[in-house]
Scaffold this motif. Sequence first.
Motif, PDB file in Angstrom:
ATOM      1  N   GLU A   1       0.818  -1.218   0.000  1.00  0.00           N
ATOM      2  CA  GLU A   1       0.000   0.000   0.000  1.00  0.00           C
ATOM      3  C   GLU A   1       0.853   1.271   0.000  1.00  0.00           C
ATOM      4  N   GLU A   2       2.143   1.161   0.321  1.00  0.00           N
ATOM      5  CA  GLU A   2       3.023   2.334   0.320  1.00  0.00           C
ATOM      6  C   GLU A   2       3.776   2.500  -0.999  1.00  0.00           C
ATOM      7  N   LEU A   3       3.684   1.527  -1.897  1.00  0.00           N
ATOM      8  CA  LEU A   3       4.422   1.600  -3.159  1.00  0.00           C
ATOM      9  C   LEU A   3       4.015   2.789  -4.036  1.00  0.00           C
ATOM     10  N   PRO A   4       2.702   3.111  -4.204  1.00  0.00           N
ATOM     11  CA  PRO A   4       2.368   4.275  -5.050  1.00  0.00           C
ATOM     12  C   PRO A   4       2.943   5.588  -4.524  1.00  0.00           C
ATOM     13  N   ALA A   5       2.881   5.798  -3.205  1.00  0.00           N
ATOM     14  CA  ALA A   5       3.426   7.043  -2.640  1.00  0.00           C
ATOM     15  C   ALA A   5       4.938   7.091  -2.802  1.00  0.00           C
ATOM     16  N   LEU A   6       5.584   5.947  -2.605  1.00  0.00           N
ATOM     17  CA  LEU A   6       7.038   5.896  -2.769  1.00  0.00           C
ATOM     18  C   LEU A   6       7.429   6.135  -4.222  1.00  0.00           C
ATOM     19  N   ALA A   7       6.622   5.620  -5.153  1.00  0.00           N
ATOM     20  CA  ALA A   7       6.894   5.842  -6.576  1.00  0.00           C
ATOM     21  C   ALA A   7       6.806   7.327  -6.913  1.00  0.00           C
ATOM     22  N   ARG A   8       5.809   8.021  -6.349  1.00  0.00           N
ATOM     23  CA  ARG A   8       5.684   9.469  -6.598  1.00  0.00           C
ATOM     24  C   ARG A   8       6.883  10.220  -6.021  1.00  0.00           C
ATOM     25  N   GLU A   9       7.302   9.856  -4.804  1.00  0.00           N
ATOM     26  CA  GLU A   9       8.437  10.542  -4.173  1.00  0.00           C
ATOM     27  C   GLU A   9       9.727  10.322  -4.966  1.00  0.00           C
ATOM     28  N   LEU A  10       9.993   9.079  -5.351  1.00  0.00           N
ATOM     29  CA  LEU A  10      11.212   8.802  -6.109  1.00  0.00           C
ATOM     30  C   LEU A  10      11.181   9.472  -7.480  1.00  0.00           C
ATOM     31  N   SER A  11      10.011   9.521  -8.114  1.00  0.00           N
ATOM     32  CA  SER A  11       9.894  10.209  -9.399  1.00  0.00           C
ATOM     33  C   SER A  11      10.179  11.695  -9.241  1.00  0.00           C
ATOM     34  N   GLY A  12       9.707  12.291  -8.130  1.00  0.00           N
ATOM     35  CA  GLY A  12       9.988  13.698  -7.872  1.00  0.00           C
ATOM     36  C   GLY A  12      11.468  13.954  -7.674  1.00  0.00           C
ATOM     37  N   ILE A  13      12.138  13.043  -6.971  1.00  0.00           N
ATOM     38  CA  ILE A  13      13.583  13.185  -6.761  1.00  0.00           C
ATOM     39  C   ILE A  13      14.325  13.089  -8.088  1.00  0.00           C
ATOM     40  N   LEU A  14      13.935  12.135  -8.931  1.00  0.00           N
ATOM     41  CA  LEU A  14      14.600  11.988 -10.234  1.00  0.00           C
ATOM     42  C   LEU A  14      14.330  13.184 -11.130  1.00  0.00           C
ATOM     43  N   ASP A  15      13.135  13.776 -11.062  1.00  0.00           N
ATOM     44  CA  ASP A  15      12.850  14.997 -11.832  1.00  0.00           C
ATOM     45  C   ASP A  15      13.747  16.137 -11.371  1.00  0.00           C
ATOM     46  N   TRP A  16      13.968  16.242 -10.063  1.00  0.00           N
ATOM     47  CA  TRP A  16      14.834  17.288  -9.530  1.00  0.00           C
ATOM     48  C   TRP A  16      16.270  17.096 -10.003  1.00  0.00           C
ATOM     49  N   VAL A  17      16.739  15.848 -10.037  1.00  0.00           N
ATOM     50  CA  VAL A  17      18.091  15.558 -10.513  1.00  0.00           C
ATOM     51  C   VAL A  17      18.212  15.899 -11.988  1.00  0.00           C
ATOM     52  N   GLU A  18      17.170  15.643 -12.763  1.00  0.00           N
ATOM     53  CA  GLU A  18      17.194  16.021 -14.183  1.00  0.00           C
ATOM     54  C   GLU A  18      17.286  17.536 -14.348  1.00  0.00           C
ATOM     55  N   GLN A  19      16.616  18.294 -13.479  1.00  0.00           N
ATOM     56  CA  GLN A  19      16.721  19.755 -13.527  1.00  0.00           C
ATOM     57  C   GLN A  19      18.157  20.188 -13.240  1.00  0.00           C
ATOM     58  N   LEU A  20      18.807  19.550 -12.279  1.00  0.00           N
ATOM     59  CA  LEU A  20      20.193  19.894 -11.972  1.00  0.00           C
ATOM     60  C   LEU A  20      21.114  19.554 -13.138  1.00  0.00           C
ATOM     61  N   ALA A  21      20.846  18.458 -13.832  1.00  0.00           N
ATOM     62  CA  ALA A  21      21.685  18.062 -14.957  1.00  0.00           C
ATOM     63  C   ALA A  21      21.561  19.045 -16.107  1.00  0.00           C
TER      64      ALA A  21
END
Length: 95
Positions: free
Chosen positions: A22-42
Amino acid sequence: MSLDIDTVRTISVLARLRVPPEELPALARELSGILDWVEQLAAVDTSGIAPMASVADVSQPQRVDAVTDGNCAAAILANAPGRIDDYFTVPKVVE
């Protein structure tokens, strides 16, 4: 970058983390947000910027790299349970 639930489940298995389903969807959103932020830095152009280890441009004081005996053999040997001259004595362990 968007991560799906199967990818997050695989990541949790590889990281040896027990994540309830039940925590996988929320974790997927959080990790996707982190990866989007890293893409902005790149996307930032850092070609003219020198790499640095700290924000403040300071250096630590350096001592001369010289081998010394420490000039405190007597103080060290004062703590020894047994000694002969300037050497530690230890029980024999090999016959």
